[in-house]
Write an enzyme that holds these catalytic residues in place. Structure first.
Site, PDB file in Angstrom:
ATOM      1  N   ILE A 148      -6.081 -25.820 -25.790  1.00 20.51           N
ATOM      2  CA  ILE A 148      -6.007 -26.909 -25.518  1.00 20.51           C
ATOM      3  C   ILE A 148      -6.937 -26.223 -24.149  1.00 20.51           C
ATOM      4  CG2 ILE A 148      -3.941 -28.075 -26.073  1.00 20.51           C
ATOM      5  CD1 ILE A 148      -2.765 -27.113 -22.524  1.00 20.51           C
ATOM      6  N   HIS A 149      -7.915 -25.225 -24.131  1.00 18.99           N
ATOM      7  CA  HIS A 149      -8.785 -24.551 -23.521  1.00 18.99           C
ATOM      8  C   HIS A 149     -10.002 -24.711 -23.277  1.00 18.99           C
ATOM      9  CE1 HIS A 149      -4.700 -23.646 -22.032  1.00 18.99           C
ATOM     10  NE2 HIS A 149      -5.244 -24.165 -20.287  1.00 18.99           N
ATOM     11  N   GLY A 150     -10.123 -25.106 -24.606  1.00 16.29           N
ATOM     12  CA  GLY A 150     -11.431 -24.945 -25.461  1.00 16.29           C
ATOM     13  C   GLY A 150     -12.156 -23.577 -25.850  1.00 16.29           C
TER      14      GLY A 150
END
Lengths: 215, 332
Positions: B219-221
């Site tokens: 969930i941090h790209g």
């Protein structure tokens, strides 16, 4: 030869460090986009702004107080993983200096070791995990060994900064054992560790040497 | 790309400020310099408070889980950066803390360090704290090392069960047990077709071809663990269910709760299709879905992708999941 490092010298060094961190924003962003979440460049820019803010507003003549203020600013305004670990490390440096009017050789040699200890505790990392420690530990060891040879802290800091640069570049090809880079695994192997690169940038800015990072 | 902002460096500040403007009766605003919020009216001062926090850019994580039956407050950092210990400490002061505080956070070093520091500050004031670190992403470590996994969408389950336990008046240690139990009995995996772009960075975190996808997306790209040719929803669902059911050793007849989570730029239509295919893959294994949650629960800015989290339910967990909650930012 023994060299006393005054608070004014520290101010100039911090100013160079802040400038270099900002100057390397894009390369740090790139490294972190491969090995993490891409915010290292922004985070180190914030650290630099915290340092600059203190240099501009804090007129203390105490090196320890100046460092304490920088650490507090960073802990509030740049609380990323790397920012927080830097804040802890700077707190350690300030504790060593206490009320000393200048930074003597013994303190200069002790500070990297204490920084390593606090980063190991809070970052839960060891040497070889592909973290900032893989540049900071060789930096501290070289600083001590070079000083034992030459008794010249300036020369020792130069040799240690060169070592930090070599060590940071050497993390390229390593497999990370901790943090986001570990989760990405083999796909981050071709990049040096962002934390180790930050250490090399700071160590070299400290002595006004141009750092060369192999991305 | 993100378009609705005014100053890229102040994206997180603007988000919080907008939240307070939108729901002034619900959220208590923090003073300047503190990136946090708290519920205006918590259930009862006799409840243990749950506090969470992490970087911005994950809406409705983290402030969206501040609500009745959920968390009493949350501290956030800049986009994908940890909240400061000072912000967390402010939350501790502004929620009921007489019976103690449980910190629920994801397994990220920076978050853990700052919450540890906040715990130390709280203890100096006689406030009892516990920390639950959520680790659900099976792509990042084996089941044997599940506590070293990173956190993705499954954290929503932990908020729900721990929040319900708090609402029922359970004590600090019992709430922690519930949260740990939930954490241990779930697993998640994410996939993505594009990365995201931070508001103050000119390029996406990584680039990817139009015929490629990432498996094991967080969930941090950041990149996932493997890049493959684009698969269709049924294949993706089968792959996800296969990995999760193996990881949790799910047996025939098991009751599970499923969370299909959008990563920020995924259409509700797509999430529904993915859910249906996950449901079929589970049915083929004779596994029953007891509760389902479909929507954006933990995002990564404008990432195009989704994660699936499966929680192996028992009577206690089901009972806690059925407690009603309210937050203006999510349907849960």
């Amino acid at each position: 030869m023994s060299m006393s490092f005054s608070t004014d010298d520290l101010r100039k060094a911090l100013d160079r460090i802040a400038s270099e961190l900002i100057g390397h924003k894009d390369s740090l962003t790139y490294i972190d986009s491969v090995t993490g979440d891409g915010d290292l460049g922004i985070s180190m820019e914030k650290v630099a702004h915290c340092i600059m803010h203190e240099l501009q507003t804090n007129e203390t003549s105490s090196a320890a107080q100046l460092l304490l203020s920088c650490a507090r600013q960073i802990s509030v305004h740049a609380p990323s993983t790397m920012g927080t670990l830097m804040s802890f490390a700077i707190f350690e440096a300030a504790k060593i200096l206490k009320d000393a009017p200048a930074i003597d050789d013994a303190s200069m040699l002790l500070i990297p070791r204490k920084m390593v200890e606090v980063i190991m505790i809070h970052g839960r990392a060891q040497q070889g995990d592909k973290t900032v420690l893989d540049a900071l530990i060789p930096y501290g060891e070289t600083l001590v060994s070079a000083y034992v040879q030459s008794h010249d802290i300036g020369q020792a800091a130069w040799e240690a900064a060169c070592q930090a640069e070599r060590s940071a570049n050497a993390t390229k090809g390593w497999l990370a054992k901790i943090g986001r880079a570990k989760w990405i695994g083999e796909r981050s192997r071709h990049c040096p560790d962002g934390g180790a690169v930050v250490c090399a940038i700071i160590a070299n800015a400290f002595i006004s040497r141009q750092v060369s990072i192999d991305i | 790309m993100i378009y609705f902002f005014n100053q890229p460096d102040h994206f997180a500040d603007e988000t919080l400020d907008a939240l307070w403007h939108a729901y002034p009766d619900f959220y208590f605003p923090a003073p300047a310099g503190v990136h946090a919020t708290a519920l205006r009216q918590y259930e009862s001062s006799h409840c243990v408070s749950i506090i969470t926090g992490g970087g911005s850019g994950h809406m409705p994580l983290f402030v969206g889980y501040v609500g009745q039956g959920l968390c009493a407050g949350a501290a956030i950092g800049d986009v994908f950066s940890s909240p400061s210990a000072q912000s967390i400490a402010w939350v501790v002061q502004h929620v009921p803390h007489q019976r103690g505080v449980v910190f629920i956070l994801g397994n990220y070093v920076g978050d853990i360090i700052n919450f540890q520091m906040a715990a130390r500050l709280a203890e100096e004031q006689g406030i009892d704290t516990r920390m639950v670190v959520v680790s659900d992403d099976l792509a990042t470590a084996s089941r044997q090392e599940w506590t070293s996994r990173r956190c993705i969408g499954g954290i929503a389950f932990v908020y729900k069960t721990a929040g319900a336990a708090s609402k029922r008046g359970m004590c600090l240690d019992d709430i922690v047990k519930i949260a740990h139990k939930t954490n241990q009995r779930m697993a998640s995996i994410g996939v993505a077709f594009s990365s995201c772009q931070l508001p103050n960075v000119d390029t996406p975190v990584f680039s990817i071809g139009s015929n490629e996808m990432e498996i094991g997306m967080g969930i941090h790209g950041e990149q996932g663990v493997r890049r493959v040719k684009v698969m269709r929803s049924k294949e993706i669902a089968e792959m996800m269910v296969d990995k999760i059911s193996t990881d949790l050793s799910l047996q025939k007849g098991t009751r599970v709760c499923v969370l299909v989570n959008g990563l920020g730029a995924t259409l509700m239509e797509e999430l529904l299709i993915l859910f249906r295919d996950v449901q079929k893959a589970l049915e083929n294994r004779c596994i029953t879905i007891y509760r389902k949650y479909i929507g954006n629960y933990a995002t990564a800015l404008d990432t195009k992708g989704a994660s699936v989290s499966i929680l192996e339910a028992d009577d206690e967990i089901i009972s806690l999941l059925d407690e009603p909650v309210y937050s203006p930012l999510l349907r849960f």
